[in-house]
Write a protein that holds these residues in place. Structure first.
Motif, PDB file in Angstrom:
ATOM      1  N   UNK B 124      59.641 -46.041 -37.000  1.00 32.87           N
ATOM      2  CA  UNK B 124      60.570 -44.918 -37.122  1.00 32.87           C
ATOM      3  C   UNK B 124      60.149 -43.752 -36.233  1.00 32.87           C
ATOM      4  N   UNK B 125      58.825 -43.493 -36.169  1.00 30.45           N
ATOM      5  CA  UNK B 125      58.328 -42.402 -35.324  1.00 30.45           C
ATOM      6  C   UNK B 125      58.679 -42.637 -33.858  1.00 30.45           C
ATOM      7  N   UNK B 126      58.470 -43.889 -33.401  1.00 31.26           N
ATOM      8  CA  UNK B 126      58.784 -44.186 -31.997  1.00 31.26           C
ATOM      9  C   UNK B 126      60.279 -44.034 -31.744  1.00 31.26           C
ATOM     10  N   UNK B 127      61.103 -44.489 -32.692  1.00 30.16           N
ATOM     11  CA  UNK B 127      62.553 -44.370 -32.534  1.00 30.16           C
ATOM     12  C   UNK B 127      62.954 -42.905 -32.471  1.00 30.16           C
ATOM     13  N   UNK B 128      62.372 -42.094 -33.351  1.00 30.12           N
ATOM     14  CA  UNK B 128      62.724 -40.677 -33.404  1.00 30.12           C
ATOM     15  C   UNK B 128      62.291 -39.959 -32.116  1.00 30.12           C
ATOM     16  N   UNK B 129      61.019 -40.181 -31.707  1.00 29.21           N
ATOM     17  CA  UNK B 129      60.523 -39.531 -30.487  1.00 29.21           C
ATOM     18  C   UNK B 129      61.331 -39.992 -29.269  1.00 29.21           C
ATOM     19  N   UNK B 132      64.021 -37.781 -28.721  1.00 24.71           N
ATOM     20  CA  UNK B 132      63.675 -36.362 -28.647  1.00 24.71           C
ATOM     21  C   UNK B 132      62.717 -36.088 -27.483  1.00 24.71           C
ATOM     22  N   UNK B 133      63.107 -36.545 -26.298  1.00 29.92           N
ATOM     23  CA  UNK B 133      62.381 -36.154 -25.092  1.00 29.92           C
ATOM     24  C   UNK B 133      61.378 -37.161 -24.574  1.00 29.92           C
ATOM     25  N   UNK B 134      61.071 -38.194 -25.356  1.00 26.70           N
ATOM     26  CA  UNK B 134      60.144 -39.236 -24.882  1.00 26.70           C
ATOM     27  C   UNK B 134      60.957 -40.455 -24.463  1.00 26.70           C
ATOM     28  N   UNK B 135      60.307 -41.309 -23.633  1.00 27.46           N
ATOM     29  CA  UNK B 135      60.931 -42.603 -23.344  1.00 27.46           C
ATOM     30  C   UNK B 135      60.419 -43.628 -24.357  1.00 27.46           C
ATOM     31  N   UNK B 136      61.342 -44.287 -25.049  1.00 22.71           N
ATOM     32  CA  UNK B 136      60.998 -45.320 -26.024  1.00 22.71           C
ATOM     33  C   UNK B 136      60.509 -46.572 -25.280  1.00 22.71           C
ATOM     34  N   UNK B 137      59.349 -47.107 -25.690  1.00 18.13           N
ATOM     35  CA  UNK B 137      58.816 -48.314 -25.024  1.00 18.13           C
ATOM     36  C   UNK B 137      58.876 -49.550 -25.909  1.00 18.13           C
ATOM     37  N   UNK B 138      58.890 -49.333 -27.222  1.00 21.85           N
ATOM     38  CA  UNK B 138      58.953 -50.486 -28.112  1.00 21.85           C
ATOM     39  C   UNK B 138      58.545 -50.086 -29.522  1.00 21.85           C
ATOM     40  N   UNK B 139      59.066 -50.781 -30.523  1.00 23.36           N
ATOM     41  CA  UNK B 139      58.725 -50.426 -31.897  1.00 23.36           C
ATOM     42  C   UNK B 139      57.958 -51.534 -32.612  1.00 23.36           C
ATOM     43  N   UNK B 140      57.678 -52.653 -31.899  1.00 19.69           N
ATOM     44  CA  UNK B 140      57.032 -53.784 -32.571  1.00 19.69           C
ATOM     45  C   UNK B 140      55.775 -54.234 -31.830  1.00 19.69           C
ATOM     46  N   UNK B 141      55.905 -54.439 -30.521  1.00 19.51           N
ATOM     47  CA  UNK B 141      54.769 -54.910 -29.718  1.00 19.51           C
ATOM     48  C   UNK B 141      54.551 -54.000 -28.519  1.00 19.51           C
ATOM     49  N   UNK B 142      53.282 -53.719 -28.221  1.00 16.09           N
ATOM     50  CA  UNK B 142      52.908 -53.081 -26.971  1.00 16.09           C
ATOM     51  C   UNK B 142      52.040 -54.084 -26.224  1.00 16.09           C
ATOM     52  N   UNK B 143      52.331 -54.264 -24.929  1.00 17.53           N
ATOM     53  CA  UNK B 143      51.625 -55.266 -24.131  1.00 17.53           C
ATOM     54  C   UNK B 143      50.665 -54.550 -23.176  1.00 17.53           C
ATOM     55  N   UNK B 144      49.369 -54.883 -23.254  1.00 15.49           N
ATOM     56  CA  UNK B 144      48.383 -54.227 -22.401  1.00 15.49           C
ATOM     57  C   UNK B 144      48.042 -55.150 -21.227  1.00 15.49           C
ATOM     58  N   UNK B 168      67.735 -42.109 -38.941  1.00 22.94           N
ATOM     59  CA  UNK B 168      68.064 -42.296 -37.525  1.00 22.94           C
ATOM     60  C   UNK B 168      69.551 -42.109 -37.257  1.00 22.94           C
ATOM     61  N   UNK B 169      70.408 -42.386 -38.265  1.00 24.75           N
ATOM     62  CA  UNK B 169      71.839 -42.143 -38.047  1.00 24.75           C
ATOM     63  C   UNK B 169      72.095 -40.653 -37.889  1.00 24.75           C
ATOM     64  N   UNK B 170      71.238 -39.819 -38.528  1.00 23.09           N
ATOM     65  CA  UNK B 170      71.370 -38.375 -38.380  1.00 23.09           C
ATOM     66  C   UNK B 170      70.781 -37.904 -37.042  1.00 23.09           C
ATOM     67  N   UNK B 171      69.746 -38.620 -36.538  1.00 21.74           N
ATOM     68  CA  UNK B 171      69.086 -38.211 -35.289  1.00 21.74           C
ATOM     69  C   UNK B 171      69.839 -38.721 -34.057  1.00 21.74           C
ATOM     70  N   UNK B 172      70.172 -40.032 -34.061  1.00 21.31           N
ATOM     71  CA  UNK B 172      70.833 -40.644 -32.903  1.00 21.31           C
ATOM     72  C   UNK B 172      72.333 -40.653 -33.136  1.00 21.31           C
ATOM     73  N   UNK B 173      72.964 -39.489 -32.928  1.00 16.68           N
ATOM     74  CA  UNK B 173      74.381 -39.339 -33.280  1.00 16.68           C
ATOM     75  C   UNK B 173      75.281 -40.221 -32.421  1.00 16.68           C
ATOM     76  N   UNK B 174      74.877 -40.426 -31.147  1.00 15.12           N
ATOM     77  CA  UNK B 174      75.698 -41.283 -30.290  1.00 15.12           C
ATOM     78  C   UNK B 174      75.104 -42.683 -30.160  1.00 15.12           C
ATOM     79  N   UNK B 175      74.173 -43.029 -31.068  1.00 11.25           N
ATOM     80  CA  UNK B 175      73.502 -44.330 -30.991  1.00 11.25           C
ATOM     81  C   UNK B 175      74.435 -45.472 -31.329  1.00 11.25           C
ATOM     82  N   UNK B 272      55.413 -34.874 -38.569  1.00  9.72           N
ATOM     83  CA  UNK B 272      54.824 -35.858 -37.645  1.00  9.72           C
ATOM     84  C   UNK B 272      55.003 -35.402 -36.205  1.00  9.72           C
ATOM     85  N   UNK B 273      56.198 -34.924 -35.877  1.00  8.67           N
ATOM     86  CA  UNK B 273      56.448 -34.516 -34.494  1.00  8.67           C
ATOM     87  C   UNK B 273      55.538 -33.356 -34.090  1.00  8.67           C
ATOM     88  N   UNK B 274      55.325 -32.427 -35.030  1.00  8.68           N
ATOM     89  CA  UNK B 274      54.448 -31.288 -34.741  1.00  8.68           C
ATOM     90  C   UNK B 274      53.016 -31.774 -34.493  1.00  8.68           C
TER      91      UNK B 274
END
Lengths: 337, 284
Positions: B124-129, B132-144, B168-175, B272-274
């Motif tokens: 949820x944090x990754x989806x929210x960020x 809100x100004x960050x690029x989303x990279x993934x919510x399940x796996x990160x590949x190093x 998220x429905x409140x955050x991503x209004x045009x999602x 969390x964002x703060x």
């Protein structure tokens, strides 16, 4: 274009021929190779050939995986060696672990699951106790299954290591005790070949006979293309002029000449293995085996349901006499009902 | 068998289904993703029996990699079955990067990676960020990356659970949201298509700059985490660390030695964002 297991057979037999494949052909080949547990082997065969980028990535991944399996198989064998350090009899590695431990072609890229070892039947209690002490434990708690294994099978009920989560099968011969052929397990142990670490592998003829017996005198031919590739590699590596007559004699001694002959015919037929002329006579039933061995579609699903069923019934028929089979299936059915 | 193909980050999937509807849903949600020619993995949604293809249809999950005891799902949850199947291929099959069970977002070419148990809120944090100004990279796996140590995105559909759906429905209004699937084995689930910039940049890696272990539901605090503990927790968060052998070890060691790590507790998204912004300014 409709694909089946022959696509994989052809690619293993003639790797350069894959140059003709389009993306759909590659997709089918890689999917079938994976489900037949031959992707690592295929990756080894295609090394150095030019393939599409996406295919190269998949093959590289398969090589990493095969190396991991080789490493863990050897580690697991070493764990068993240490657990059995006080046991004075021979501990013989079998199947995939034996091939990689002995550095054979059959081990290159091979998928390896459980650890299979063979010891003398009289020593089973001692070996079992040592393994339990070293952290292996029973997988099946069921009393019927346990008794069935001990009375009728060629191996102990499977053990799993509680920390490493890896299985070991402890054999004392190579076929179920209920099967009609009675291989000479004592001779197999007596003539096993020593490795440098104190463990043993079967001698070349017995190794090949075991692989053939496993494929044609025991199971329902699941994973048969891999088993047959093992046989191809063993025949290619060991098959000089002196080998073939010795193989026939040894197979007859173990009452396993028919499955060994079938293995030689089918390996020659499918993988183009070099075998002497006298071993090539085609048997009228062989075509059914080819049909069963290659019964896959381009999604990797099993096809030819009726042929599969026949081989399933055959596998049980080979394993036990009819009345015993009836009692066994009745007990299994009552437990599941 | 109906067929659908999709490329997510470096991984390409082929999904077969005996029913058309789950694939139509996937095609709609993944419409902006590339279509591969030779897939890395194949998965199949198949009926548990001929009868159950038509009557109370039940979806069994099959594929290159399978779990023997995976329970079938009702057809209405076919989209979830496909997503679970794709995740399973990655978890059991992927050997091209060190795979971490984690979420990630990116800013200025540098990645914030979050890992923790299910329910920690990392997804949820990754989806929210990401909205809100960050690029989303993934919510399940990160590949190093095994050579460079970069974080490689795997921006599949965002899987929202229970309370996160409303948030998220409140955050991503045009999602763009998938169908609401109620009472799945994981609770209520609804998928959200990642923001357009996340999909457009799905081949662009980022340098790992901060690792967080979030815990949802506690008063806001920040704790340092010893490198030894970070190492142990990441070996548990990786499904392929052992299989990669020495490369896995050297990649993880370098990651632990170069990326600062903190554990944070929080009670809501604003808190969390703060904390994230504060730590990003201090450490990253």
């Amino acid at each position: 274009m409709s694909y089946d297991g022959m696509l994989l057979v052809d690619a293993l037999r003639d790797p350069a021929g894959t140059a003709r494949l389009d993306p759909a052909g590659w997709t089918a080949l890689l999917t079938i190779a994976r489900v037949e547990q031959l992707l690592g082997t295929l990756a080894r065969r295609l090394t150095g050939l030019s393939v599409p980028d996406a295919v190269a990535d998949i093959l590289a991944e398969a090589r990493v995986n095969a190396e991991y399996q080789r490493r863990s198989a050897l580690w697991e064998a070493d764990c068993a060696r240490r657990a059995l350090a006080d046991y004075s009899g021979k501990v013989v590695l079998m199947k995939g672990t034996a091939y990689v431990a002995a550095g054979l072609k059959a081990g290159e890229g091979r998928h390896i699951g459980d650890l299979d070892i063979m010891v003398a039947q009289a020593d089973l209690p001692q070996v079992e106790a040592a393994l339990l002490k070293a952290g292996w434990e029973w997988v099946k708690e069921d009393a019927y299954d346990d008794a069935y294994y001990r009375d009728h099978m060629h191996e102990l009920p499977p053990l799993i290591h509680k920390e490493r989560d890896r299985m070991i099968d402890v054999h004392h011969t190579i076929l179920p005790l209920t099967a009609r052929p009675r291989p000479d397990a004592a001779a197999m142990l007596a003539e096993a070949t020593a490795l440098t670490n104190g463990l043993y592998v079967l001698n070349p003829a017995d190794m090949l006979i075991h692989s053939a017996a496993h494929l044609f005198a025991d199971g329902e031919l699941d994973g048969g293309l891999r088993n047959l590739w093992d046989l191809h590699c063993l025949m290619t590596e060991y098959g000089d002029d002196a080998f073939w007559p010795a193989l026939a004699k040894r197979a007859a001694h173990h009452q396993l000449l028919a499955p060994v002959e079938r293995a030689v015919r089918l390996t020659h037929q499918l993988y183009g293995t070099e075998v002497p002329q006298g071993w090539r006579r085609w048997h009228r039933q062989d075509k059914h085996y080819v049909r069963r061995l290659t019964a896959r579609d381009h999604w990797g699903r099993g096809t030819h349901k009726f042929t599969r069923l026949l081989f399933y019934v055959r596998s049980h028929w080979l394993r036990m006499p009819p009345m015993m089979l009836a009692r066994h299936l009745w007990t299994k059915w009552r437990k599941s009902a | 068998m109906h067929e659908f193909r999709v490329q997510v980050g470096p991984a390409a999937f082929r999904i077969g289904s005996q029913w058309k509807r789950p694939l139509d849903q996937l095609a709609e949600l993944y419409r902006d993703y590339p279509v591969p020619t030779v897939p890395d993995y194949s998965v199949r949604l198949e009926s548990v029996s001929l009868l159950r293809r038509f009557i109370r249809p039940s979806v069994a999950i099959h594929g290159d990699y399978m779990l023997p005891d995976a329970a079938p799902l009702p057809l209405a949850q076919g989209l979830l079955a496909a997503e679970m199947a794709m995740n399973l291929q990655m978890a059991l099959g992927w050997r091209r990067h060190l795979l971490l069970h984690a979420s990630a977002v990116e800013k200025d070419g540098r990645a914030l990676i979050m890992t923790g148990q299910s329910g920690s809120g990392k997804s949820t944090l990754a989806a929210m960020l990401g909205h809100r100004g960050w690029r989303f990279m993934g919510d399940e796996f990160v590949l190093i990356d095994l050579d460079k140590g970069d974080a490689v995105p795997f921006p599949r559909l965002i899987s929202l659970k229970n309370e996160a759906i409303g948030a998220m429905m409140a955050t991503a209004l045009d999602g763009r949201f998938g169908p609401l699937m109620e009472a799945t084995p994981k609770g209520d689930i609804r998928h959200l298509v990642p923001p357009a910039d996340a999909i457009a940049a799905m081949a662009q890696p980022a340098r790992p700059a901060l690792l967080l272990f979030p815990s949802f539901g506690f008063e806001a605090t920040v704790r340092e985490v010893a490198p030894s503990e970070v190492f142990m927790r990441l070996t548990q968060a990786s499904t392929n660390y052992v299989a990669l052998g020495e490369k896995g070890f050297s990649t993880l060691t370098r990651f632990v030695q170069t990326v600062p790590a903190r554990a944070i507790d929080y009670r809501d998204g604003i808190e969390a964002e703060a904390l994230v912004n504060q730590l990003w300014a201090e450490c990253a």
